[in-house]
Design a protein around this motif. Structure first.
Motif, short mmCIF file in Angstrom:
data_model
loop_
_atom_site.label_atom_id
_atom_site.label_comp_id
_atom_site.label_asym_id
_atom_site.label_seq_id
_atom_site.Cartn_x
_atom_site.Cartn_y
_atom_site.Cartn_z
N LEU A 37 -21.64 30.92 -20.47
CA LEU A 37 -20.92 31.90 -21.29
C LEU A 37 -20.03 32.77 -20.40
O LEU A 37 -18.86 33.00 -20.72
CB LEU A 37 -21.90 32.77 -22.07
CG LEU A 37 -22.62 32.12 -23.24
CD1 LEU A 37 -23.71 33.05 -23.79
CD2 LEU A 37 -21.65 31.73 -24.35
N ALA A 38 -20.57 33.24 -19.30
CA ALA A 38 -19.80 34.09 -18.38
C ALA A 38 -18.62 33.32 -17.80
O ALA A 38 -17.50 33.85 -17.72
CB ALA A 38 -20.70 34.61 -17.27
N ASP A 39 -18.84 32.06 -17.41
CA ASP A 39 -17.76 31.23 -16.85
C ASP A 39 -16.62 31.03 -17.85
O ASP A 39 -15.47 30.88 -17.46
CB ASP A 39 -18.30 29.86 -16.41
CG ASP A 39 -19.20 29.94 -15.19
OD1 ASP A 39 -19.25 31.01 -14.54
OD2 ASP A 39 -19.87 28.92 -14.91
N ASP A 46 -20.32 36.34 -29.06
CA ASP A 46 -19.45 35.19 -29.39
C ASP A 46 -20.29 33.97 -29.74
O ASP A 46 -19.99 33.25 -30.69
CB ASP A 46 -18.53 34.85 -28.21
CG ASP A 46 -17.51 35.93 -27.90
OD1 ASP A 46 -17.06 36.62 -28.84
OD2 ASP A 46 -17.18 36.09 -26.70
N LEU A 47 -21.34 33.75 -28.97
CA LEU A 47 -22.23 32.63 -29.24
C LEU A 47 -22.91 32.80 -30.59
O LEU A 47 -22.98 31.86 -31.39
CB LEU A 47 -23.28 32.49 -28.13
CG LEU A 47 -24.30 31.37 -28.28
CD1 LEU A 47 -23.63 30.01 -28.32
CD2 LEU A 47 -25.32 31.44 -27.14
N ALA A 48 -23.38 34.01 -30.87
CA ALA A 48 -24.06 34.27 -32.14
C ALA A 48 -23.13 34.01 -33.32
O ALA A 48 -23.52 33.38 -34.30
CB ALA A 48 -24.56 35.72 -32.17
N VAL A 49 -21.89 34.48 -33.21
CA VAL A 49 -20.92 34.28 -34.29
C VAL A 49 -20.65 32.79 -34.47
O VAL A 49 -20.63 32.28 -35.60
CB VAL A 49 -19.61 35.06 -34.01
CG1 VAL A 49 -18.50 34.64 -34.96
CG2 VAL A 49 -19.87 36.56 -34.10
N GLY A 82 -17.03 22.22 -27.34
CA GLY A 82 -15.89 22.36 -28.24
C GLY A 82 -14.97 23.48 -27.81
O GLY A 82 -13.75 23.38 -27.90
N TYR A 83 -15.55 24.57 -27.32
CA TYR A 83 -14.74 25.71 -26.89
C TYR A 83 -13.89 25.32 -25.69
O TYR A 83 -12.72 25.68 -25.62
CB TYR A 83 -15.62 26.90 -26.54
CG TYR A 83 -14.81 28.11 -26.16
CD1 TYR A 83 -14.53 28.39 -24.83
CD2 TYR A 83 -14.29 28.95 -27.13
CE1 TYR A 83 -13.76 29.48 -24.49
CE2 TYR A 83 -13.53 30.04 -26.80
CZ TYR A 83 -13.27 30.30 -25.46
OH TYR A 83 -12.50 31.37 -25.12
#
Length: 88
Positions: A37-39, A46-49, A82-83
Motif C-alpha cells: 500500500l505504501a509503495d 483506500d483499501l477499505a473503500v 488492478g490498481y
C-alpha cells in the motif's frame, strides 16, 4: 480432553506451534500488505473503500489484531494488481 492429560499439559507449558505459526504468517501478510500500500501511495482507507469493507476492519488486519481469510487475501491481491495496471 482431560485437564491432566499429556497434550493439555504440553499445550499449557509450550503453547500451540500451529497457532504460533499461523499468527506469524498473518503478521507477514499484514506487513507485506502495508508495504505494498505504501509503495503504491495508497492508504488503509483506500483499501477499505476498494474492498467495500469497514476501515476499522482493514486497520485490524494491518495491525495483526484480526486474521486474513484466503478470500480477503485474494481480493486484496486483485485490487492491488488492478490498481497497478490502471495507474501505468
Amino acid at each position: 480432553m482431560e485437564k491432566n492429560d499429556f497434550a493439555s499439559i504440553w499445550l499449557e507449558e509450550s503453547g500451540n506451534p500451529a497457532i504460533a505459526e499461523l499468527a506469524q504468517l498473518n503478521l507477514d501478510v499484514a506487513g507485506k500488505t502495508a508495504k505494498t500500500l505504501a509503495d503504491k501511495n495508497l492508504s488503509a482507507n483506500d483499501l477499505a473503500v476498494s474492498l467495500d469493507i469497514n476501515p476499522d476492519e482493514v486497520n485490524r488486519w494491518l495491525t495483526g489484531r484480526h486474521t486474513f481469510s484466503i478470500k480477503i487475501i485474494q481480493e486484496i491481491s486483485e485490487m492491488l494488481t488492478g490498481y497497478s495496471t490502471q495507474s501505468e
